[in-house]
Design a protein around this motif. Structure first.
Motif, PDB file in Angstrom:
ATOM      1  N   TRP A  36       0.867  -1.180   0.000  1.00  0.00           N
ATOM      2  CA  TRP A  36       0.000   0.000   0.000  1.00  0.00           C
ATOM      3  C   TRP A  36       0.903   1.228   0.000  1.00  0.00           C
ATOM      4  O   TRP A  36       1.796   1.354   0.841  1.00  0.00           O
ATOM      5  CB  TRP A  36      -0.911   0.026   1.225  1.00  0.00           C
ATOM      6  N   TYR A  37       0.617   2.111  -0.964  1.00  0.00           N
ATOM      7  CA  TYR A  37       1.325   3.376  -1.055  1.00  0.00           C
ATOM      8  C   TYR A  37       0.338   4.503  -0.797  1.00  0.00           C
ATOM      9  O   TYR A  37      -0.830   4.432  -1.179  1.00  0.00           O
ATOM     10  CB  TYR A  37       1.943   3.573  -2.448  1.00  0.00           C
ATOM     11  N   LYS A  38       0.857   5.556  -0.194  1.00  0.00           N
ATOM     12  CA  LYS A  38       0.074   6.758   0.085  1.00  0.00           C
ATOM     13  C   LYS A  38       0.616   7.885  -0.777  1.00  0.00           C
ATOM     14  O   LYS A  38       1.834   8.071  -0.879  1.00  0.00           O
ATOM     15  CB  LYS A  38       0.200   7.111   1.569  1.00  0.00           C
ATOM     16  N   VAL A  48       3.551   2.677   2.593  1.00  0.00           N
ATOM     17  CA  VAL A  48       2.865   2.574   3.887  1.00  0.00           C
ATOM     18  C   VAL A  48       3.144   1.230   4.534  1.00  0.00           C
ATOM     19  O   VAL A  48       3.504   1.144   5.711  1.00  0.00           O
ATOM     20  CB  VAL A  48       1.339   2.765   3.710  1.00  0.00           C
ATOM     21  N   PHE A  64      -1.415   1.461  10.861  1.00  0.00           N
ATOM     22  CA  PHE A  64      -1.781   0.824   9.597  1.00  0.00           C
ATOM     23  C   PHE A  64      -1.598  -0.685   9.709  1.00  0.00           C
ATOM     24  O   PHE A  64      -0.567  -1.160  10.177  1.00  0.00           O
ATOM     25  CB  PHE A  64      -0.907   1.363   8.463  1.00  0.00           C
ATOM     26  N   ASP A  86      -3.772  11.802   7.208  1.00  0.00           N
ATOM     27  CA  ASP A  86      -3.964  10.577   6.430  1.00  0.00           C
ATOM     28  C   ASP A  86      -4.721  10.855   5.128  1.00  0.00           C
ATOM     29  O   ASP A  86      -4.842   9.974   4.280  1.00  0.00           O
ATOM     30  CB  ASP A  86      -4.743   9.544   7.251  1.00  0.00           C
ATOM     31  N   TYR A  90      -4.629   6.489  -1.905  1.00  0.00           N
ATOM     32  CA  TYR A  90      -3.984   5.258  -1.473  1.00  0.00           C
ATOM     33  C   TYR A  90      -4.014   4.259  -2.628  1.00  0.00           C
ATOM     34  O   TYR A  90      -5.062   3.976  -3.204  1.00  0.00           O
ATOM     35  CB  TYR A  90      -4.676   4.667  -0.243  1.00  0.00           C
ATOM     36  N   CYS A  92      -2.948   0.428  -3.991  1.00  0.00           N
ATOM     37  CA  CYS A  92      -2.560  -0.949  -3.758  1.00  0.00           C
ATOM     38  C   CYS A  92      -1.673  -1.370  -4.933  1.00  0.00           C
ATOM     39  O   CYS A  92      -1.927  -0.975  -6.076  1.00  0.00           O
ATOM     40  CB  CYS A  92      -3.818  -1.819  -3.688  1.00  0.00           C
TER      41      CYS A  92
END
Lengths: 113, 113
Positions: A36-38, A48, A64, A86, A90, A92
């Motif tokens: 998971w990247y933010k 993340v 997380f 946050d 986001y 995937c």
């Protein structure tokens, strides 16, 4: 071919609440990595959390955590005690080739006061 | 520690003009290097990746090209930009050999007018 699907284009959550972002994927490989990247408004991509497919235990990083369901090919992200910071896109992502990440289309998360 | 530098941060170019975006990595050797493009409201699309000097793999046929003249330098180029080349371009690096995670630069916002 590998595919990554994020079915929630937008979500919102109130500060201090918990939210879960969904991701499903498809791959024919037995060994792969999920991420998971933010991406906050600054557009910087920030890692993340990461999950290795051969590890049964769900990965956690502070607030997380993931729910990795290998048989169902599901990889959801839970954010606990949501904070205003946050707020972000986001993504995937999956790698099974060993060479590149394949990303979903993203979920835009808004944390409200 | 490893760092990745990408420039320029923003760029406005006329249609038909050339393009050169540069990415360099510090603190690691023989990294896998990647160029991604993020169109407005969409996920990340892998454009090119490189596993070594002079080794470039193209994922999407288009009027862009990439080069890796040095171990830690990755360049994205075009001879003649199209309007459809507008977007947010991200450089990333991953570990040597098998990719287990990727780290991104701060991105370049390209607007072709």
């Amino acid at each position: 071919a590998q595919t990554v699907t994020q079915s929630q284009p937008e979500m919102s959550v109130q500060e201090a609440e918990t939210v879960t972002l969904s991701c499903t994927y498809d791959t024919s490989e037995s060994n792969y990595y999920l991420f998971w990247y933010k991406q906050p408004p600054s557009r910087q991509m920030i890692l993340v959390i990461r999950q290795e497919a051969y590890k049964q235990q769900n990965a956690t990083e502070n607030r997380f955590s993931v729910n990795f369901q290998k048989a169902a090919k599901s990889f959801s992200l839970k954010i606990s005690d949501s904070q205003l910071g946050d707020t972000a896109m986001y993504f995937c992502a999956l790698t099974d080739s060993g060479y590149a990440l394949n990303f979903g289309k993203g979920t835009s998360l808004l944390v409200t006061p | 520690s490893q760092t990745i530098h990408q420039w320029p941060a923003t760029l406005v170019q006329p249609v038909g003009s050339p393009l050169s975006l540069e990415c360099t990595v510090e603190g690691t050797s023989n990294p896998n290097l990647y160029w991604y493009r993020q169109a407005a409201g969409r996920g990340l699309q892998l454009l090119f990746y490189s596993v070594g000097i002079g080794q470039i793999s193209s994922e999407v046929p288009q009027n862009l090209s990439a080069s890796r003249p040095q171990d830690r330098q990755f360049i994205l180029s075009s001879k003649k930009l199209l309007l459809s080349d507008s977007g947010f371009y991200l450089c990333a690096w991953g570990g040597d050999k098998v990719l287990t995670e990727a780290f991104f630069g701060q991105g370049t916002r390209l607007t072709v007018v």
